[in-house]
Design a protein around this motif. Structure first.
Motif, mmCIF file in Angstrom:
data_model
loop_
_atom_site.group_PDB
_atom_site.id
_atom_site.type_symbol
_atom_site.label_atom_id
_atom_site.label_comp_id
_atom_site.label_asym_id
_atom_site.label_seq_id
_atom_site.Cartn_x
_atom_site.Cartn_y
_atom_site.Cartn_z
ATOM 1 N N GLU A 3 0.834 -1.210 0.000
ATOM 2 C CA GLU A 3 0.000 0.000 0.000
ATOM 3 C C GLU A 3 0.867 1.257 0.000
ATOM 4 O OE1 GLU A 3 -2.926 2.490 -0.478
ATOM 5 O OE2 GLU A 3 -3.137 0.322 -0.655
ATOM 6 N N HIS A 4 1.952 1.233 0.755
ATOM 7 C CA HIS A 4 2.864 2.383 0.753
ATOM 8 C C HIS A 4 3.428 2.609 -0.642
ATOM 9 C CE1 HIS A 4 6.742 4.455 1.207
ATOM 10 N NE2 HIS A 4 6.026 5.199 2.033
ATOM 11 N N SER A 44 0.650 4.056 -2.867
ATOM 12 C CA SER A 44 0.314 5.456 -2.582
ATOM 13 C C SER A 44 1.450 6.389 -2.978
ATOM 14 C CB SER A 44 -0.095 5.610 -1.127
ATOM 15 O OG SER A 44 0.933 6.032 -0.326
ATOM 16 N N ASP A 54 1.348 6.675 -6.785
ATOM 17 C CA ASP A 54 0.152 7.434 -7.176
ATOM 18 C C ASP A 54 0.333 8.923 -6.885
ATOM 19 O OD1 ASP A 54 -1.237 5.254 -8.088
ATOM 20 O OD2 ASP A 54 -2.517 5.064 -6.313
ATOM 21 N N ARG A 55 0.769 9.245 -5.661
ATOM 22 C CA ARG A 55 0.909 10.647 -5.263
ATOM 23 C C ARG A 55 1.999 11.365 -6.034
ATOM 24 N NH1 ARG A 55 1.882 10.880 0.810
ATOM 25 N NH2 ARG A 55 2.168 13.061 0.315
ATOM 26 N N HIS A 87 -2.453 -0.077 -9.989
ATOM 27 C CA HIS A 87 -3.256 0.875 -9.211
ATOM 28 C C HIS A 87 -4.744 0.621 -9.307
ATOM 29 C CE1 HIS A 87 0.443 2.935 -8.622
ATOM 30 N NE2 HIS A 87 0.642 2.960 -9.913
#
Length: 194
Positions: free
Chosen positions: A174-175, A178, A181-182, A193
């Motif tokens: 998940e890290h 994210s 993505d960010r 994703h």
């Protein structure tokens, strides 16, 4: 851990250099121990991070009755380890020296994996608000004012695992998701994703 916010600029630079210099060696030790190779291409990162998190989760809490190992660069030796302090106080380690070594190896492996996933990352000494305890930590600069600390992430994951939270592989994946993505620079390939 060393309280990096209390370090002078010279000491912070020395810690940064020593930790960066140890990345390849520590990551290679994790590869040897776990059998999970470092990703060479961005498309390999997500799958290998999941495998690395799963392996770490399964093996961190194993008991190893070998000799006390040298502490990692980032560990404050005055805090000792669980071999010396069976009931650690607030500033002592809940981990043995073997567990600290494993944390160090995975954080190096993950640091290099993040660099494979996001080649624009820069190795930096974190600077922020004056009272920020994370100041002077070796980190990856993703975007202006956005830092990632693989060591902080992996150490926090290890603390959760030591308390019985078994979401290690999911947390790392998940890290990674994210962060990519960010950053707006997804190089992990299709389907990551979704």
């Amino acid at each position: 851990m060393i309280f990096t916010s209390e370090l002078s600029k010279v000491d912070a630079r020395e810690l940064f250099q020593r930790q960066v210099d140890a990345l390849q060696v520590n990551a290679a030790a994790y590869v040897e121990r776990s059998g999970i190779d470092l990703p060479v291409q961005a498309e390999e990162v997500a799958e290998r991070v999941l495998a690395a998190g799963t392996w770490f989760e399964a093996h961190l809490m194993e008991v190893h009755l070998e000799r006390v190992l040298p502490y990692p660069i980032w560990w404050n030796a005055s805090h000792g380890s669980a071999e010396h302090l069976p009931s650690p106080g607030w500033d002592a380690s809940p981990f043995t020296s073997w567990q600290l070594r494993l944390i160090d190896e995975l954080q190096a492996w993950y640091w290099l994996s993040l660099e494979t996933a996001l080649p624009h990352l820069q190795r930096v000494i974190r600077r922020g608000a004056r009272a920020d305890f994370r100041n002077n930590q070796p980190a990856l600069l993703v975007e202006p004012k956005w830092f990632e600390s693989p060591l902080g992430l992996i150490y926090g994951l290890a603390l959760r695992l030591s308390r019985g939270d078994s979401s290690g592989s999911a947390s790392l994946s998940e890290h990674l998701r994210s962060t990519t993505d960010r950053s707006g620079r997804n190089s992990l390939g299709p389907g990551v994703h979704g």
